[in-house]
Design an enzyme around this catalytic site. Sequence first.
Site, PDB file in Angstrom:
ATOM      1  N   GLY A 172       0.725  -1.301  -0.069  1.00 22.93           N
ATOM      2  CA  GLY A 172      -0.047   0.027  -0.022  1.00 22.93           C
ATOM      3  C   GLY A 172       0.940   1.295   0.129  1.00 22.93           C
ATOM      4  O   GLY A 172       0.335   2.378   0.605  1.00 22.93           O
ATOM      5  N   SER A 173       2.125   1.200  -0.391  1.00 25.71           N
ATOM      6  CA  SER A 173       2.873   2.306  -0.360  1.00 25.71           C
ATOM      7  C   SER A 173       2.262   3.634  -1.287  1.00 25.71           C
ATOM      8  O   SER A 173       2.389   4.830  -0.957  1.00 25.71           O
ATOM      9  CB  SER A 173       4.371   2.254  -0.827  1.00 25.71           C
ATOM     10  OG  SER A 173       4.543   1.863  -1.982  1.00 25.71           O
ATOM     11  N   ASN A 174       1.620   3.076  -2.460  1.00 26.18           N
ATOM     12  CA  ASN A 174       1.049   4.083  -3.537  1.00 26.18           C
ATOM     13  C   ASN A 174      -0.071   4.801  -3.118  1.00 26.18           C
ATOM     14  O   ASN A 174      -0.402   5.902  -2.902  1.00 26.18           O
ATOM     15  CB  ASN A 174       0.703   3.418  -4.945  1.00 26.18           C
ATOM     16  CG  ASN A 174       1.853   3.205  -5.703  1.00 26.18           C
ATOM     17  OD1 ASN A 174       2.524   4.078  -6.222  1.00 26.18           O
ATOM     18  ND2 ASN A 174       2.518   1.990  -5.827  1.00 26.18           N
ATOM     19  N   MET A 198      -4.281  -7.086  -6.826  1.00 25.10           N
ATOM     20  CA  MET A 198      -3.688  -8.129  -7.836  1.00 25.10           C
ATOM     21  C   MET A 198      -4.786  -8.851  -8.309  1.00 25.10           C
ATOM     22  O   MET A 198      -4.701 -10.135  -8.771  1.00 25.10           O
ATOM     23  CB  MET A 198      -2.837  -9.002  -6.983  1.00 25.10           C
ATOM     24  CG  MET A 198      -1.598  -8.301  -6.481  1.00 25.10           C
ATOM     25  SD  MET A 198      -0.543  -7.418  -7.564  1.00 25.10           S
ATOM     26  CE  MET A 198       0.309  -8.696  -8.262  1.00 25.10           C
ATOM     27  N   ARG A 199      -5.983  -8.357  -8.571  1.00 27.23           N
ATOM     28  CA  ARG A 199      -6.975  -9.156  -9.135  1.00 27.23           C
ATOM     29  C   ARG A 199      -7.567  -8.410 -10.472  1.00 27.23           C
ATOM     30  O   ARG A 199      -7.489  -7.093 -10.686  1.00 27.23           O
ATOM     31  CB  ARG A 199      -8.319  -9.138  -8.492  1.00 27.23           C
ATOM     32  CG  ARG A 199      -8.086  -9.628  -6.837  1.00 27.23           C
ATOM     33  CD  ARG A 199      -8.540 -11.165  -7.063  1.00 27.23           C
ATOM     34  NE  ARG A 199      -8.374 -11.616  -5.742  1.00 27.23           N
ATOM     35  CZ  ARG A 199      -8.506 -12.857  -5.019  1.00 27.23           C
ATOM     36  NH1 ARG A 199      -9.149 -13.743  -5.922  1.00 27.23           N
ATOM     37  NH2 ARG A 199      -8.489 -13.319  -3.946  1.00 27.23           N
ATOM     38  N   LEU A 200      -7.868  -9.270 -11.476  1.00 28.46           N
ATOM     39  CA  LEU A 200      -8.371  -8.856 -12.679  1.00 28.46           C
ATOM     40  C   LEU A 200      -9.926  -8.480 -12.605  1.00 28.46           C
ATOM     41  O   LEU A 200     -10.685  -9.547 -11.891  1.00 28.46           O
ATOM     42  CB  LEU A 200      -8.130  -9.732 -13.776  1.00 28.46           C
ATOM     43  CG  LEU A 200      -8.468  -9.420 -15.288  1.00 28.46           C
ATOM     44  CD1 LEU A 200      -7.608  -8.349 -15.622  1.00 28.46           C
ATOM     45  CD2 LEU A 200      -8.544 -10.563 -16.075  1.00 28.46           C
ATOM     46  N   ASN A 227      -5.170   2.549 -13.155  1.00 26.28           N
ATOM     47  CA  ASN A 227      -4.352   1.797 -12.516  1.00 26.28           C
ATOM     48  C   ASN A 227      -2.768   2.139 -12.535  1.00 26.28           C
ATOM     49  O   ASN A 227      -2.833   3.020 -13.657  1.00 26.28           O
ATOM     50  CB  ASN A 227      -4.341   0.309 -13.012  1.00 26.28           C
ATOM     51  CG  ASN A 227      -3.624  -0.767 -12.744  1.00 26.28           C
ATOM     52  OD1 ASN A 227      -3.244  -0.997 -11.426  1.00 26.28           O
ATOM     53  ND2 ASN A 227      -2.815  -1.599 -13.535  1.00 26.28           N
ATOM     54  N   HIS A 249       1.123   0.871 -13.223  1.00 26.36           N
ATOM     55  CA  HIS A 249       1.976  -0.474 -13.568  1.00 26.36           C
ATOM     56  C   HIS A 249       3.528  -0.108 -13.606  1.00 26.36           C
ATOM     57  O   HIS A 249       3.776   1.046 -14.481  1.00 26.36           O
ATOM     58  CB  HIS A 249       1.512  -1.221 -15.000  1.00 26.36           C
ATOM     59  CG  HIS A 249       2.110  -2.349 -15.145  1.00 26.36           C
ATOM     60  ND1 HIS A 249       1.701  -3.481 -14.528  1.00 26.36           N
ATOM     61  CD2 HIS A 249       3.247  -2.642 -15.930  1.00 26.36           C
ATOM     62  CE1 HIS A 249       2.656  -4.527 -14.909  1.00 26.36           C
ATOM     63  NE2 HIS A 249       3.228  -4.073 -15.661  1.00 26.36           N
TER      64      HIS A 249
HETATM   65  C1  GRF Z   1       3.465  -1.150  -7.413  1.00 29.83           C
HETATM   66  O1  GRF Z   1       4.694  -1.375  -8.095  1.00 29.83           O
HETATM   67  C2  GRF Z   1       2.306  -1.066  -8.399  1.00 29.83           C
HETATM   68  O2  GRF Z   1       2.942  -0.467  -9.547  1.00 29.83           O
HETATM   69  C3  GRF Z   1       2.123  -2.501  -8.799  1.00 29.83           C
HETATM   70  O3  GRF Z   1       2.112  -3.078  -7.536  1.00 29.83           O
HETATM   71  C4  GRF Z   1       2.887  -2.294  -6.801  1.00 29.83           C
HETATM   72  C5  GRF Z   1       2.288  -2.139  -5.639  1.00 29.83           C
HETATM   73  O4  GRF Z   1       2.952  -1.461  -4.484  1.00 29.83           O
HETATM   74  N1  GRF Z   1       0.895  -2.557  -9.516  1.00 29.83           N
HETATM   75  P1  GRF Z   1       2.599  -0.923  -3.174  1.00 29.83           P
HETATM   76  O5  GRF Z   1       1.461  -2.045  -2.529  1.00 29.83           O
HETATM   77  O6  GRF Z   1       1.688   0.321  -3.550  1.00 29.83           O
HETATM   78  O7  GRF Z   1       3.560  -0.601  -2.005  1.00 29.83           O
END
Ligand code: GRF
Length: 200
Positions: free
Chosen positions: A12-14, A89-91, A106, A108
């Site tokens: 969850g860092s983002n 991580m789910r579609l 999203n 990536h």
């Molecule tokens: C990030 O690299 C994001 O781009 C990818 O999964 C990772 C998630 O990192 N989809 P975090 O959970 O936000 O730390």
Amino acid sequence: MTTMAILISGRGSNMMALAERCTSGDLDGRIAFVASDRSDAPGLDGARRMGLPTALLPYGERGRMAAEEALSDLITREGVDWIVLAGFMRLLSPSFVDSHRGRIVNIHPSLLPSFPGVDAIGQAWEYGVAVTGVTIHLVDEKMDHGPILAQEALPVLPTEGRQSLEERMHQLEHRLYGDTLKRLFRCRLTFEGRRVLFDN
Ligand code: GRF
């Protein structure tokens, strides 16, 4: 003010970086809730520490359709404008995407269409690329595929190891996601094929 739901599966860092930008007022947004498909996602604790409401989506017990119904109910109830995937991580199913088309975004960690799917940073590292980067895109029915909103390249330094690259990639992600959402919240989008134009 624009209302977001953030979906996570892990660290969850983002999500935290976006929450900090909302708190500082830099991003004119409100996080209605943070939802995870995994009860053990460390990001859920981070969200709680920041005082954000959290939800556990019942993928495990009741399957994708029930989980997405629960999510759609929350989205309607909370008046969510944007569904923000941040390491989710789910579609999402075609019917969910269709119901919320143009409102799901999203991040990536590669320059799509290179290296879609899991562990994109590792894939790029193993491939030996000299340049990688981050993509922010609208979500469609296919994995890591929808129209691109923003991309930024990051050169792989000849002297660095994989861990250093990963750290620099995450720093870039944290900046680019907030910057892109800021533009997204202020602008109207128009489309020329897959090309997205931001109109002020
Ligand atoms: C990030 O690299 C994001 O781009 C990818 O999964 C990772 C998630 O990192 N989809 P975090 O959970 O936000 O730390």
